[in-house]
Write an enzyme that holds these catalytic residues in place. Sequence first.
Site, short mmCIF file in Angstrom:
data_model
loop_
_atom_site.label_atom_id
_atom_site.label_comp_id
_atom_site.label_asym_id
_atom_site.label_seq_id
_atom_site.Cartn_x
_atom_site.Cartn_y
_atom_site.Cartn_z
N ASN A 91 -4.91 -1.21 0.14
CA ASN A 91 -4.81 0.12 0.36
C ASN A 91 -4.61 0.76 -1.11
O ASN A 91 -3.50 0.16 -1.89
CB ASN A 91 -3.75 0.62 1.32
CG ASN A 91 -4.32 0.36 2.72
OD1 ASN A 91 -5.56 0.31 3.14
ND2 ASN A 91 -3.38 -0.30 3.64
N GLU A 99 0.79 3.47 1.06
CA GLU A 99 2.18 4.27 1.11
C GLU A 99 3.14 3.77 0.14
O GLU A 99 4.09 4.57 -0.21
CB GLU A 99 2.72 3.96 2.53
CG GLU A 99 1.77 4.31 3.85
CD GLU A 99 2.20 4.10 5.03
OE1 GLU A 99 3.21 3.30 5.34
OE2 GLU A 99 1.52 4.51 6.22
N VAL A 100 3.08 2.39 -0.16
CA VAL A 100 4.19 1.71 -1.12
C VAL A 100 3.40 1.72 -2.44
O VAL A 100 2.39 0.91 -2.45
CB VAL A 100 4.46 0.46 -0.63
CG1 VAL A 100 5.70 -0.12 -1.42
CG2 VAL A 100 5.46 0.63 0.96
N HIS A 104 0.06 -4.34 -3.26
CA HIS A 104 0.31 -5.49 -2.09
C HIS A 104 -0.94 -5.63 -1.30
O HIS A 104 -1.98 -4.68 -1.32
CB HIS A 104 1.29 -4.99 -1.23
CG HIS A 104 1.32 -3.67 -0.64
ND1 HIS A 104 1.31 -2.53 -1.48
CD2 HIS A 104 0.59 -3.08 0.62
CE1 HIS A 104 1.20 -1.40 -0.61
NE2 HIS A 104 0.63 -1.86 0.55
P1 AMP Z 1 0.33 0.51 2.70
O1 AMP Z 1 -0.13 1.63 3.56
O2 AMP Z 1 -1.05 -0.39 2.33
O3 AMP Z 1 1.06 1.08 1.30
O4 AMP Z 1 1.14 -0.40 3.51
C1 AMP Z 1 2.51 -0.52 3.13
C2 AMP Z 1 3.12 -1.47 4.32
O5 AMP Z 1 4.31 -1.85 3.94
C3 AMP Z 1 2.94 -1.01 5.84
O6 AMP Z 1 2.02 -1.96 6.41
C4 AMP Z 1 4.41 -1.25 6.09
O7 AMP Z 1 4.63 -1.70 7.63
C5 AMP Z 1 5.07 -2.25 5.37
N1 AMP Z 1 6.46 -2.17 4.98
C6 AMP Z 1 7.19 -1.11 4.71
N2 AMP Z 1 8.37 -1.37 4.28
C7 AMP Z 1 8.49 -2.45 4.50
C8 AMP Z 1 9.65 -3.55 4.49
N3 AMP Z 1 11.09 -3.23 4.37
N4 AMP Z 1 9.34 -4.84 4.93
C9 AMP Z 1 8.21 -5.42 5.37
N5 AMP Z 1 7.36 -4.35 5.05
C10 AMP Z 1 7.30 -3.13 4.92
#
Ligand code: AMP
Length: 119
Positions: A91, A99-100, A104
């Site tokens: 994403n 989101e992050v 990843h």
């Molecule tokens: P994205 O929307 O592609 O940025 O996905 C971010 C992902 O990070 C989501 O699937 C979350 O569930 C996952 N996530 C957020 N915080 C953590 C964490 N502390 N450990 C493992 N996964 C996480």
Amino acid sequence: MTFDYDDQNIFAKILRGEIPNNTVFENDHALAFRDINPQAAVHILVIPKGAYVSIDDFAANASAAEQAGFFAAVATVCASGVDEGFRAIANTRTHGVQEVPHFHMHIVGGEQLGRMLPA
Ligand code: AMP
């Protein structure tokens, strides 16, 4: 395109050891760990150890060694538990609902998945 990395993002904190993670594999250039909110039976995140915001940042700016190390980690993760197939998702930014802001790759599988996008 410029890429501004926020070193306070949660995956940067995981890489610094400031918050825990459920590691499944690690090498010099990448870390793979279980998603905290799994969307399927297998849901693993593979991240580079370097400070890259997104897949296009990583593809444009990571060294050959970093890219090789990242994809070696992807290969290792995919060699365990997703023989019947999986989905690799990166994403990206607003339209991609990222989101992050640390690159990843989601490896999602271990069961039959739905369509990639709504029909
Ligand atoms: P994205 O929307 O592609 O940025 O996905 C971010 C992902 O990070 C989501 O699937 C979350 O569930 C996952 N996530 C957020 N915080 C953590 C964490 N502390 N450990 C493992 N996964 C996480």
